[in-house]
Design a protein around this motif. Structure first.
Motif, PDB file in Angstrom:
ATOM      1  N   ASP A  50       0.499  -0.946   0.208  1.00 60.77           N
ATOM      2  CA  ASP A  50       0.007   0.188  -0.112  1.00 60.77           C
ATOM      3  C   ASP A  50       1.074   1.563   0.166  1.00 60.77           C
ATOM      4  O   ASP A  50       2.626   1.353   0.362  1.00 60.77           O
ATOM      5  CB  ASP A  50      -0.918  -0.126   1.331  1.00 60.77           C
ATOM      6  N   TYR A  51       0.371   2.654  -0.137  1.00 63.77           N
ATOM      7  CA  TYR A  51       1.360   3.705  -0.593  1.00 63.77           C
ATOM      8  C   TYR A  51       2.001   3.986   0.907  1.00 63.77           C
ATOM      9  O   TYR A  51       3.003   4.505   0.724  1.00 63.77           O
ATOM     10  CB  TYR A  51       0.332   4.686  -0.474  1.00 63.77           C
ATOM     11  N   ALA A  52       0.670   4.030   1.892  1.00 64.78           N
ATOM     12  CA  ALA A  52       1.879   4.294   3.154  1.00 64.78           C
ATOM     13  C   ALA A  52       2.862   2.970   3.583  1.00 64.78           C
ATOM     14  O   ALA A  52       3.582   3.335   3.811  1.00 64.78           O
ATOM     15  CB  ALA A  52       0.786   4.475   4.399  1.00 64.78           C
ATOM     16  N   THR A  53       3.401   2.034   3.258  1.00 61.90           N
ATOM     17  CA  THR A  53       3.885   1.221   3.178  1.00 61.90           C
ATOM     18  C   THR A  53       5.121   1.368   2.808  1.00 61.90           C
ATOM     19  O   THR A  53       6.076   1.333   3.553  1.00 61.90           O
ATOM     20  CB  THR A  53       3.850  -0.391   3.265  1.00 61.90           C
ATOM     21  N   VAL A  54       4.621   1.848   1.779  1.00 61.17           N
ATOM     22  CA  VAL A  54       5.877   2.687   0.509  1.00 61.17           C
ATOM     23  C   VAL A  54       6.305   3.319   1.099  1.00 61.17           C
ATOM     24  O   VAL A  54       8.253   4.204   1.190  1.00 61.17           O
ATOM     25  CB  VAL A  54       5.438   3.096  -0.472  1.00 61.17           C
ATOM     26  N   ALA A  55       5.834   4.638   1.316  1.00 64.03           N
ATOM     27  CA  ALA A  55       6.504   5.449   1.526  1.00 64.03           C
ATOM     28  C   ALA A  55       6.638   5.721   2.741  1.00 64.03           C
ATOM     29  O   ALA A  55       7.921   6.261   3.801  1.00 64.03           O
ATOM     30  CB  ALA A  55       4.755   6.794   2.390  1.00 64.03           C
ATOM     31  N   GLY A  56       6.569   5.008   3.761  1.00 64.56           N
ATOM     32  CA  GLY A  56       7.122   4.557   5.177  1.00 64.56           C
ATOM     33  C   GLY A  56       8.768   3.832   4.934  1.00 64.56           C
ATOM     34  O   GLY A  56       9.728   4.360   5.658  1.00 64.56           O
ATOM     35  N   MET A  57       8.876   3.284   3.581  1.00 64.70           N
ATOM     36  CA  MET A  57      10.235   2.485   3.783  1.00 64.70           C
ATOM     37  C   MET A  57      10.819   3.286   3.339  1.00 64.70           C
ATOM     38  O   MET A  57      12.514   3.080   3.649  1.00 64.70           O
ATOM     39  CB  MET A  57       9.450   1.412   2.783  1.00 64.70           C
TER      40      MET A  57
END
Length: 95
Positions: A50-57
Motif C-alpha cells: 500500500d502507499y503508506a508502506t512505500v512512504a514509510g520504507m
C-alpha cells in the motif's frame, strides 16, 4: 549536493504517492488492508503493499540499493526503482 538531490528525488516520489491517494479511489490503497475485516486477504494476496508502506520504507531508508548488484543504475536510481516496483505491486494485487 548528492544528499540534497536524493532528498529531493525521494520527496518527489512521496509527493506522487500523496497524489495517488487523492485520486477518487486512491484512499483504498492508502493503508494496509485490515485483515481482521477482510479475513481471506492473505490467501488471495501473497505480497501485500500500500502507499503508506512505500512512504514509510522511504522514510526509514528500508530500500536497499545493494539488491540490484548487476545494474548500471546508481544507488538513488535503485532505491527509486524499488519504490516504483512496490507501487506497481499495489495495482497487481487488484488482479
Amino acid at each position: 549536493p548528492a544528499f540534497a538531490s536524493a532528498v529531493s528525488v525521494l520527496g518527489d516520489v512521496k509527493s506522487i504517492l500523496d497524489r495517488l491517494v487523492r485520486y477518487e479511489y486512491g484512499w483504498v490503497f492508502a493503508h494496509p488492508v485490515d485483515v481482521s475485516v477482510i479475513t481471506d486477504y492473505g490467501a488471495l494476496v501473497t505480497r501485500p503493499m500500500d502507499y503508506a508502506t512505500v512512504a514509510g520504507m522511504i522514510d526509514r531508508g528500508a530500500y536497499d540499493p545493494a539488491r540490484y548488484k548487476f545494474s548500471s543504475l546508481d544507488d538513488l536510481e535503485k532505491i527509486v526503482l524499488q519504490a516504483l516496483v512496490d507501487v506497481e505491486q499495489v495495482f497487481q494485487n487488484c488482479f
